[in-house]
Design a protein around this motif. Structure first.
Motif: not given
Length: 321
Positions: A299-308
């Protein structure tokens, strides 16, 4: 030809074969390291060198990578964005990347537990002036983040598809065999020397599924680096011997009161949410779980905004922003 002569001839052939295998594994490792030299600096803790990279200013955030990984996973995209508002430190976990193992050598009968890794990395963070960081861990790095929380008082933790609870069954032959002394001596060199690039690429694609691997990610991380013999052995032992440590940690989780943010993909088949983050979020009222239905294990790549966003929430909940 006598049996003794035949046996000696066979042993000689095996010795010559393995000399060639070890030699080719060494050549492949040297080529990988030449193409992917250390990206950061080193700090010494208890006689072990720990490789790290840091950037930015602000509240401290520590990044811990997963199995078969290195800090380069974070420098691909996430770390530069975090550095716009945080002081970010990414570590190579012990035995992986360019960090020294805690138990070196093929004959070592020990593996770095989550608690041992958290201890040495927390000490490294303190030496760097990061006393109470937000600790972000992906996959295996997630269970190290939980160990950090249990013993070293971080400000908050963020788990990205992280291991959290004991799982049923085994992890497959690659860990069962290569996590032993005999497997590390005999099987690991074969994998290190002979695994083709196509197999490495297919493994990366599987890890990212159902989302595509980002363009250039394999080159950025140095796709062969985890197959260097020392790193491969360390990783196999750490994963193979992990479950008993997770069982012990599970009993201590009710004592965790710090902010915990979790981002986990609903289609993660590597660290299934139904076994790890889902049940943990039901047990602890200080957990905020973000489920991304169409995400896999990265998820840190596929959904970076959610991770941030999860890291920002952790900082807000810890009073750092």
């Amino acid at each position: 030809m006598s049996f003794r002569t035949l046996a000696l001839s066979l042993l000689l052939l095996i010795a010559v074969f393995y000399a060639g295998i070890y030699g080719w594994a060494t050549v492949r490792a040297a080529r990988a390291e030449a193409a992917n030299p250390p990206a950061g600096s080193f700090i010494e803790v208890d006689g072990r060198r720990i490789h790290y990279i840091e950037a930015g200013d602000g509240p401290p955030v520590v990044l811990l990578h997963g199995a078969f990984g290195s800090l380069r996973d974070y420098t691909y995209s996430l770390m530069p964005k975090l550095a716009e508002r945080y002081r970010v430190i990414a570590f190579d976990r012990p035995g992986l990347g360019y960090s020294d193992p805690l138990y070196p050598g093929v004959l070592s009968g020990q593996a770095e537990s989550p608690a041992a890794q958290a201890r040495i990395l927390a000490a490294a963070a303190r030496q760097l002036g990061a006393e109470k960081p937000i600790v972000v861990g992906h996959s295996f790095g997630g269970i190290v983040a939980y160990a950090w929380a249990l013993d070293h008082d971080p400000a908050a933790i963020v788990s990205l598809a992280g291991v959290a609870l004991p799982w049923p069954g085994d992890l497959g032959w690659i860990y069962t065999v290569n996590g032993t002394v005999l497997g590390g001596a005999l099987a690991a060199p074969l994998i290190s020397a002979l695994t083709p690039r196509s197999r490495i690429d297919s493994g990366l694609v599987y890890t990212f599924a159902p989302h595509p691997m980002p363009t250039g990610y394999d080159s950025h991380i140095g796709a062969y680096m985890p197959l260097r013999l020392g790193a491969f052995r360390s990783n196999a032992k750490q994963v193979n011997w992990l479950r008993p440590h997770v069982v012990e940690m599970e009993a201590r989780y009710p004592g965790l009161t710090l902010p915990i943010e979790i981002v986990h993909g609903g289609q993660d088949v590597t660290v299934p949410i139904a076994i790890h983050s889902g049940p943990l979020s039901e047990r602890l009222n200080n957990v905020t779980l973000t489920v991304i239905d169409d995400a896999g294990h990265m998820p840190q790549h596929s959904h970076e905004d959610a991770t941030l966003a999860a890291i920002d929430r952790a900082a807000d909940r810890a009073g750092l922003n």
